[in-house]
Design a protein around this motif. Sequence first.
Motif, mmCIF file in Angstrom:
data_model
loop_
_atom_site.group_PDB
_atom_site.id
_atom_site.type_symbol
_atom_site.label_atom_id
_atom_site.label_comp_id
_atom_site.label_asym_id
_atom_site.label_seq_id
_atom_site.Cartn_x
_atom_site.Cartn_y
_atom_site.Cartn_z
ATOM 1 N N MET A 36 -76.868 -0.641 8.269
ATOM 2 C CA MET A 36 -77.994 -1.541 8.538
ATOM 3 C C MET A 36 -78.202 -2.491 7.355
ATOM 4 O O MET A 36 -78.383 -3.697 7.540
ATOM 5 N N PHE A 37 -78.165 -1.925 6.155
ATOM 6 C CA PHE A 37 -78.334 -2.768 4.970
ATOM 7 C C PHE A 37 -77.134 -3.686 4.769
ATOM 8 O O PHE A 37 -77.293 -4.841 4.371
ATOM 9 N N LYS A 38 -75.941 -3.175 5.060
ATOM 10 C CA LYS A 38 -74.742 -4.000 4.932
ATOM 11 C C LYS A 38 -74.819 -5.196 5.876
ATOM 12 O O LYS A 38 -74.473 -6.317 5.508
ATOM 13 N N HIS A 77 -70.921 -12.256 13.884
ATOM 14 C CA HIS A 77 -72.090 -11.857 13.100
ATOM 15 C C HIS A 77 -73.136 -11.163 13.984
ATOM 16 O O HIS A 77 -73.751 -10.174 13.571
ATOM 17 N N LEU A 78 -73.317 -11.663 15.196
ATOM 18 C CA LEU A 78 -74.258 -11.032 16.120
ATOM 19 C C LEU A 78 -73.784 -9.640 16.534
ATOM 20 O O LEU A 78 -74.583 -8.714 16.676
ATOM 21 N N LYS A 79 -72.481 -9.490 16.680
ATOM 22 C CA LYS A 79 -71.918 -8.174 17.002
ATOM 23 C C LYS A 79 -72.192 -7.181 15.879
ATOM 24 O O LYS A 79 -72.541 -6.025 16.128
ATOM 25 N N VAL A 80 -72.058 -7.616 14.638
ATOM 26 C CA VAL A 80 -72.334 -6.739 13.501
ATOM 27 C C VAL A 80 -73.802 -6.307 13.511
ATOM 28 O O VAL A 80 -74.115 -5.134 13.304
ATOM 29 N N LEU A 81 -74.713 -7.249 13.777
ATOM 30 C CA LEU A 81 -76.137 -6.901 13.856
ATOM 31 C C LEU A 81 -76.401 -5.923 14.991
ATOM 32 O O LEU A 81 -77.186 -4.985 14.844
ATOM 33 N N ARG A 82 -75.726 -6.125 16.122
ATOM 34 C CA ARG A 82 -75.902 -5.232 17.273
ATOM 35 C C ARG A 82 -75.361 -3.839 16.955
ATOM 36 O O ARG A 82 -76.020 -2.834 17.216
ATOM 37 N N GLU A 83 -74.176 -3.760 16.370
ATOM 38 C CA GLU A 83 -73.576 -2.462 16.047
ATOM 39 C C GLU A 83 -74.357 -1.737 14.952
ATOM 40 O O GLU A 83 -74.333 -0.510 14.892
ATOM 41 N N GLY A 85 -77.455 -1.629 14.916
ATOM 42 C CA GLY A 85 -78.670 -1.141 15.554
ATOM 43 C C GLY A 85 -79.891 -1.999 15.300
ATOM 44 O O GLY A 85 -81.011 -1.566 15.521
ATOM 45 N N LEU A 86 -79.687 -3.236 14.871
ATOM 46 C CA LEU A 86 -80.804 -4.110 14.517
ATOM 47 C C LEU A 86 -81.250 -5.025 15.652
ATOM 48 O O LEU A 86 -82.383 -5.491 15.659
ATOM 49 N N ALA A 104 -86.021 -0.140 14.627
ATOM 50 C CA ALA A 104 -85.071 -0.085 13.509
ATOM 51 C C ALA A 104 -85.726 -0.577 12.227
ATOM 52 O O ALA A 104 -85.564 0.019 11.158
ATOM 53 N N PHE A 105 -86.497 -1.653 12.328
ATOM 54 C CA PHE A 105 -87.148 -2.200 11.142
ATOM 55 C C PHE A 105 -88.313 -1.330 10.689
ATOM 56 O O PHE A 105 -88.577 -1.208 9.493
ATOM 57 N N ARG A 106 -89.003 -0.703 11.631
ATOM 58 C CA ARG A 106 -90.052 0.254 11.243
ATOM 59 C C ARG A 106 -89.439 1.407 10.464
ATOM 60 O O ARG A 106 -89.976 1.836 9.443
ATOM 61 N N GLN A 107 -88.310 1.903 10.927
ATOM 62 C CA GLN A 107 -87.657 3.017 10.242
ATOM 63 C C GLN A 107 -87.146 2.610 8.866
ATOM 64 O O GLN A 107 -87.259 3.375 7.907
ATOM 65 N N LEU A 108 -86.600 1.405 8.761
ATOM 66 C CA LEU A 108 -86.182 0.924 7.440
ATOM 67 C C LEU A 108 -87.388 0.765 6.528
ATOM 68 O O LEU A 108 -87.314 1.047 5.329
ATOM 69 N N GLY A 109 -88.502 0.310 7.095
ATOM 70 C CA GLY A 109 -89.731 0.167 6.310
ATOM 71 C C GLY A 109 -90.215 1.496 5.778
ATOM 72 O O GLY A 109 -90.626 1.603 4.611
ATOM 73 N N VAL A 110 -90.157 2.535 6.613
ATOM 74 C CA VAL A 110 -90.549 3.877 6.170
ATOM 75 C C VAL A 110 -89.619 4.342 5.055
ATOM 76 O O VAL A 110 -90.057 4.872 4.037
#
Length: 124
Positions: A36-38, A77-83, A85-86, A104-110
């Motif tokens: 996700m960070f990558k 690039h969109l495929k990478v974001l989809r894979e 989980g974003l 996904a962003f809530r979980q990253l925020g936590v």
Amino acid sequence: MSKQALPVVDLQAVACCPPIAASPLDAAQAEVVAPMFKALGDPVRLRLMSMIASVPEICVCDLTPAFDLSGPTISHHLKVLREAGLVDSERRGTWVWYRAKAEAFRQLGVLLDIPARPAVEAGA
């Protein structure tokens, strides 16, 4: 860059991770969260993500003109974001529509939540 497919991130696996301020990630947890960070670590993908997240949903036809890149490059690039989980996508006719996966962003925020700590006084 390798052409092999990236594993799709399981958001349930990410949810298992406590905030990094509470306890260090173990190797398995880091392996789950790193894609996700990558994905967000690339300037083009970060811009795409901000465009997608700023509206309820957006057509790829509205994303591509914002970049001086080819359609296939934007699709990659969109495929990478989809894979990672974003984002979710849905094909409608000839176009694909994207929307951010808020969970996904809530979980990253936590995961990234670091509470404010009082400043340590000098000489204390």
